[in-house]
Design an enzyme around this catalytic site. Structure first.
Site, PDB file in Angstrom:
ATOM      1  N   SER A  30       0.855  -1.180   0.000  1.00  0.00           N
ATOM      2  CA  SER A  30       0.000   0.000   0.000  1.00  0.00           C
ATOM      3  C   SER A  30       0.896   1.237   0.000  1.00  0.00           C
ATOM      4  O   SER A  30       1.710   1.414   0.908  1.00  0.00           O
ATOM      5  CB  SER A  30      -0.889  -0.046   1.249  1.00  0.00           C
ATOM      6  OG  SER A  30      -1.661   1.124   1.371  1.00  0.00           O
ATOM      7  N   LYS A  74      -0.930  -0.885  -4.480  1.00  0.00           N
ATOM      8  CA  LYS A  74      -2.163  -0.156  -4.141  1.00  0.00           C
ATOM      9  C   LYS A  74      -1.786   1.290  -3.889  1.00  0.00           C
ATOM     10  O   LYS A  74      -0.897   1.571  -3.075  1.00  0.00           O
ATOM     11  CB  LYS A  74      -2.791  -0.799  -2.898  1.00  0.00           C
ATOM     12  CG  LYS A  74      -3.771   0.069  -2.126  1.00  0.00           C
ATOM     13  CD  LYS A  74      -4.516  -0.758  -1.097  1.00  0.00           C
ATOM     14  CE  LYS A  74      -4.714  -0.006   0.213  1.00  0.00           C
ATOM     15  NZ  LYS A  74      -5.406  -0.835   1.226  1.00  0.00           N
ATOM     16  N   LEU A  75      -2.449   2.185  -4.597  1.00  0.00           N
ATOM     17  CA  LEU A  75      -2.193   3.613  -4.421  1.00  0.00           C
ATOM     18  C   LEU A  75      -3.284   4.222  -3.566  1.00  0.00           C
ATOM     19  O   LEU A  75      -4.477   4.047  -3.842  1.00  0.00           O
ATOM     20  CB  LEU A  75      -2.180   4.331  -5.782  1.00  0.00           C
ATOM     21  CG  LEU A  75      -1.203   3.809  -6.843  1.00  0.00           C
ATOM     22  CD1 LEU A  75      -1.340   4.651  -8.113  1.00  0.00           C
ATOM     23  CD2 LEU A  75       0.237   3.840  -6.327  1.00  0.00           C
ATOM     24  N   LYS A  76      -2.882   4.953  -2.543  1.00  0.00           N
ATOM     25  CA  LYS A  76      -3.851   5.720  -1.769  1.00  0.00           C
ATOM     26  C   LYS A  76      -4.226   6.942  -2.605  1.00  0.00           C
ATOM     27  O   LYS A  76      -3.337   7.581  -3.183  1.00  0.00           O
ATOM     28  CB  LYS A  76      -3.215   6.156  -0.449  1.00  0.00           C
ATOM     29  CG  LYS A  76      -2.971   5.007   0.522  1.00  0.00           C
ATOM     30  CD  LYS A  76      -4.281   4.456   1.051  1.00  0.00           C
ATOM     31  CE  LYS A  76      -4.047   3.541   2.242  1.00  0.00           C
ATOM     32  NZ  LYS A  76      -5.326   3.065   2.804  1.00  0.00           N
ATOM     33  N   ASP A 107      -7.096   2.969  -3.163  1.00  0.00           N
ATOM     34  CA  ASP A 107      -7.850   2.996  -1.903  1.00  0.00           C
ATOM     35  C   ASP A 107      -8.123   4.449  -1.525  1.00  0.00           C
ATOM     36  O   ASP A 107      -7.189   5.227  -1.320  1.00  0.00           O
ATOM     37  CB  ASP A 107      -7.036   2.308  -0.799  1.00  0.00           C
ATOM     38  CG  ASP A 107      -7.798   2.180   0.516  1.00  0.00           C
ATOM     39  OD1 ASP A 107      -8.972   2.615   0.583  1.00  0.00           O
ATOM     40  OD2 ASP A 107      -7.222   1.627   1.478  1.00  0.00           O
ATOM     41  N   ASN A 148     -10.156   5.378   1.149  1.00  0.00           N
ATOM     42  CA  ASN A 148     -10.501   5.544   2.561  1.00  0.00           C
ATOM     43  C   ASN A 148     -11.673   6.516   2.742  1.00  0.00           C
ATOM     44  O   ASN A 148     -11.605   7.453   3.541  1.00  0.00           O
ATOM     45  CB  ASN A 148      -9.286   5.978   3.396  1.00  0.00           C
ATOM     46  CG  ASN A 148      -8.288   4.854   3.586  1.00  0.00           C
ATOM     47  OD1 ASN A 148      -7.196   4.886   3.031  1.00  0.00           O
ATOM     48  ND2 ASN A 148      -8.666   3.822   4.331  1.00  0.00           N
ATOM     49  N   GLU A 184     -11.067   0.699  -3.688  1.00  0.00           N
ATOM     50  CA  GLU A 184     -11.390   0.343  -2.309  1.00  0.00           C
ATOM     51  C   GLU A 184     -12.037   1.521  -1.579  1.00  0.00           C
ATOM     52  O   GLU A 184     -11.511   2.637  -1.602  1.00  0.00           O
ATOM     53  CB  GLU A 184     -10.082  -0.073  -1.612  1.00  0.00           C
ATOM     54  CG  GLU A 184     -10.215  -0.561  -0.179  1.00  0.00           C
ATOM     55  CD  GLU A 184      -8.848  -0.966   0.408  1.00  0.00           C
ATOM     56  OE1 GLU A 184      -7.872  -1.131  -0.371  1.00  0.00           O
ATOM     57  OE2 GLU A 184      -8.763  -1.107   1.632  1.00  0.00           O
ATOM     58  N   ASP A 222     -13.834  -1.884   2.493  1.00  0.00           N
ATOM     59  CA  ASP A 222     -12.958  -2.086   3.648  1.00  0.00           C
ATOM     60  C   ASP A 222     -13.740  -1.610   4.877  1.00  0.00           C
ATOM     61  O   ASP A 222     -14.438  -2.411   5.526  1.00  0.00           O
ATOM     62  CB  ASP A 222     -11.645  -1.306   3.419  1.00  0.00           C
ATOM     63  CG  ASP A 222     -10.708  -1.262   4.621  1.00  0.00           C
ATOM     64  OD1 ASP A 222     -11.052  -1.801   5.683  1.00  0.00           O
ATOM     65  OD2 ASP A 222      -9.615  -0.665   4.514  1.00  0.00           O
ATOM     66  N   LYS A 270     -10.139  -7.524   7.197  1.00  0.00           N
ATOM     67  CA  LYS A 270      -9.207  -7.164   8.265  1.00  0.00           C
ATOM     68  C   LYS A 270      -9.795  -7.710   9.558  1.00  0.00           C
ATOM     69  O   LYS A 270     -10.842  -7.233  10.013  1.00  0.00           O
ATOM     70  CB  LYS A 270      -9.094  -5.643   8.401  1.00  0.00           C
ATOM     71  CG  LYS A 270      -8.311  -4.950   7.302  1.00  0.00           C
ATOM     72  CD  LYS A 270      -8.281  -3.450   7.552  1.00  0.00           C
ATOM     73  CE  LYS A 270      -7.571  -2.723   6.431  1.00  0.00           C
ATOM     74  NZ  LYS A 270      -7.769  -1.247   6.529  1.00  0.00           N
ATOM     75  N   GLY A 288      -4.356  -4.716   5.778  1.00  0.00           N
ATOM     76  CA  GLY A 288      -3.331  -4.533   6.804  1.00  0.00           C
ATOM     77  C   GLY A 288      -3.596  -3.263   7.567  1.00  0.00           C
ATOM     78  O   GLY A 288      -4.337  -2.393   7.106  1.00  0.00           O
TER      79      GLY A 288
HETATM   80  O1  OSB Z   1      -7.324   1.457   4.446  1.00  0.00           O
HETATM   81  O2  OSB Z   1      -6.246  -0.308   4.086  1.00  0.00           O
HETATM   82  C1  OSB Z   1      -6.352   0.762   4.699  1.00  0.00           C
HETATM   83  C2  OSB Z   1      -3.276   1.340   6.897  1.00  0.00           C
HETATM   84  C3  OSB Z   1      -3.881   1.835   8.024  1.00  0.00           C
HETATM   85  C4  OSB Z   1      -5.232   2.019   8.061  1.00  0.00           C
HETATM   86  C5  OSB Z   1      -6.005   1.702   6.946  1.00  0.00           C
HETATM   87  C6  OSB Z   1      -5.417   1.176   5.798  1.00  0.00           C
HETATM   88  C7  OSB Z   1      -4.029   1.025   5.766  1.00  0.00           C
HETATM   89  C8  OSB Z   1      -3.296   0.583   4.591  1.00  0.00           C
HETATM   90  C9  OSB Z   1      -1.926  -0.040   4.787  1.00  0.00           C
HETATM   91  O3  OSB Z   1      -3.673   0.749   3.455  1.00  0.00           O
HETATM   92  C10 OSB Z   1      -2.008  -1.507   4.921  1.00  0.00           C
HETATM   93  C11 OSB Z   1      -0.715  -2.108   5.418  1.00  0.00           C
HETATM   94  O4  OSB Z   1       0.251  -2.131   4.672  1.00  0.00           O
HETATM   95  O5  OSB Z   1      -0.683  -2.575   6.569  1.00  0.00           O
HETATM   96 MG    MG Z   2      -8.446   0.392   2.981  1.00  0.00          MG
END
Ligand code: OSB
Ligand code: MG
Length: 382
Positions: free
Chosen positions: A144, A170-172, A198, A200, A223, A248, A272, A300
């Site tokens: 990520s 995976k690109l935020k 992702d 969020n 995501e 998620d 998760k 994660g």
């Molecule tokens: O949205 O998946 C998520 C990390 C912290 C909180 C939310 C997310 C994430 C990640 C990183 O995307 C996942 C990892 O490498 O542990």
């Molecule tokens: Mg996520």
């Protein structure tokens, strides 16, 4: 399969529970649409008895930005409402049953359930993977990638992970850092790169047309584009955007997963364990999706080796057909609290020892520990 079916020596009796708080720096800041993380604020539960220690790592962040939970809040609800329910013969299953009436607080439930599960599986000599029904000995690793100051920086960071051998990127994303960064990565790394994004929950349903521009880049999935509560809006979004939607934050239980799938809110699920209250519920979501042919992958939460080991056991189940955010220790920390998990040809090995299959390096863990306390509510009851 129930843990006692493997039991060769009778259940161990819990004699002590400790709660440990620690902190560890990340190798680089991790920026998402909800904030920047530079360190991991850690809470571990240690369940011990008969020379066995079961470990759990809490996945909550220090602030309630990813979800409503945060690590100090988890400590509070564990101390006041959950740890007092544990007795010397409590199992992961009986604990989960006993906290059914406590609403929410899944990450707090999960850390204690996991420590209990690790304790009983170690006592029985059974690995968490075997207990959960793992069919793979190693799992494909994705990574990520946080939001970067510029597209140039992003390409440099992705190149580094690509060179490490990660099998999926995976690109935020967030409004203002979405279409162009994705285009740049796709153009630079070519069509064969497994790529996903992702958000969020940073968008609104009215952004549907904007998000549909991502359809040009052949992404595996998008995501959690919309807020956690707006499950039905994701079904609306799915009518406009061709890229598969993966949830998620919204997926808080197997029941929510079932409803989300039934209404077409998502076609892929990020599992998760911390977000859903533990590994038992995570397995239920896996089983539901596996039965329906819905792909899942293991998310994660920037876990240290303790949490990572348990996630790898889950990610080894047959329905985990997409690479997860199960990256190597070096992606997060200069030194992990366990022996490091290392990438081999883009995969991480699933631990095979009893329970989560790995022990913390106690000298190192103690060096990053702020406090460890015996849980009185438990010891007082015995
Ligand atoms: O949205 O998946 C998520 C990390 C912290 C909180 C939310 C997310 C994430 C990640 C990183 O995307 C996942 C990892 O490498 O542990
Ligand atoms: Mg996520």
């Amino acid at each position: 399969m129930r843990w006692h079916e493997h039991d060769r020596s009778g259940p161990r009796v819990i004699t002590e529970i400790r709660l440990r708080r620690a902190h560890i720096d990340l190798v680089s800041p991790f920026r998402t649409s909800f904030g920047v993380e530079t360190a991991r604020d850690l809470l571990y539960i240690e369940v011990s008895g008969d020379g066995v220690i079961g470990w759990g790592e809490c996945v909550a962040m220090s602030e309630p930005m990813y979800s409503s939970e945060y690590v100090d809040g988890c400590e509070e609800v564990l101390r006041r409402f959950m740890l007092p329910l544990v007795q010397s013969n409590t199992t992961a299953e009986s604990f989960t049953e006993s906290v059914r009436g406590i609403r929410g607080h899944s990450m707090a439930k999960a850390v204690l359930e996991t420590a209990l599960l690790d304790f009983q599986l170690r006592g029985a000599g059974v690995s968490l993977g075997t207990f959960l029904g793992a069919t793979q000995t190693r799992v494909r690793s994705g990574v990520s990638v946080g939001i970067q100051p510029s597209i140039e920086d992003l390409l440099r960071v992705v190149q580094g992970y690509f060179d490490d051998g990660y099998l999926r990127i995976k690109l935020k994303i967030e409004p203002g850092f979405d279409i162009e960064p994705v285009r740049a990565v796709r153009t630079t790394f070519g069509d064969d790169l497994l790529l996903q994004v992702d958000a969020n929950s940073a968008y609104e349903l009215s952004d549907a047309k904007h998000l549909a521009q991502l359809d040009a880049f052949n992404l595996l999935l998008i995501e959690q584009p919309l807020p956690e509560e707006q499950v039905a809006s994701h079904a609306q979004l799915a009518k406009v955007v061709r890229t598969p939607i993966c949830l998620d934050e919204s997926i808080l239980s197997a029941e929510v997963a079932r409803e989300a799938l039934d209404i077409g809110a998502c076609s892929i699920i990020n599992i998760k364990p911390g977000r859903v209250g533990g590994y038992l519920e995570a397995k239920k979501i896996h089983d539901l999706c596996y039965e329906r042919g819905v792909p899942v992958w293991c998310g994660g939460m920037l876990e240290t080796g303790i949490g990572r080991a348990a996630n790898l056991a889950l990610a080894a189940l047959p329905g985990f057909t997409l690479p997860g955010d199960t990256s190597a220790s070096a992606r997060y920390f200069r030194r992990d609290v366990t022996a490091p998990f290392e990438l081999r040809n883009g995969h991480l090995d699933v631990p095979t020892g009893p329970g989560i299959g790995i022990d913390p390096d106690l000298d190192f863990l103690d060096s990053i520990t702020d406090r460890v306390e015996r849980v009185d509510s438990f010891s007082a009851a015995h």
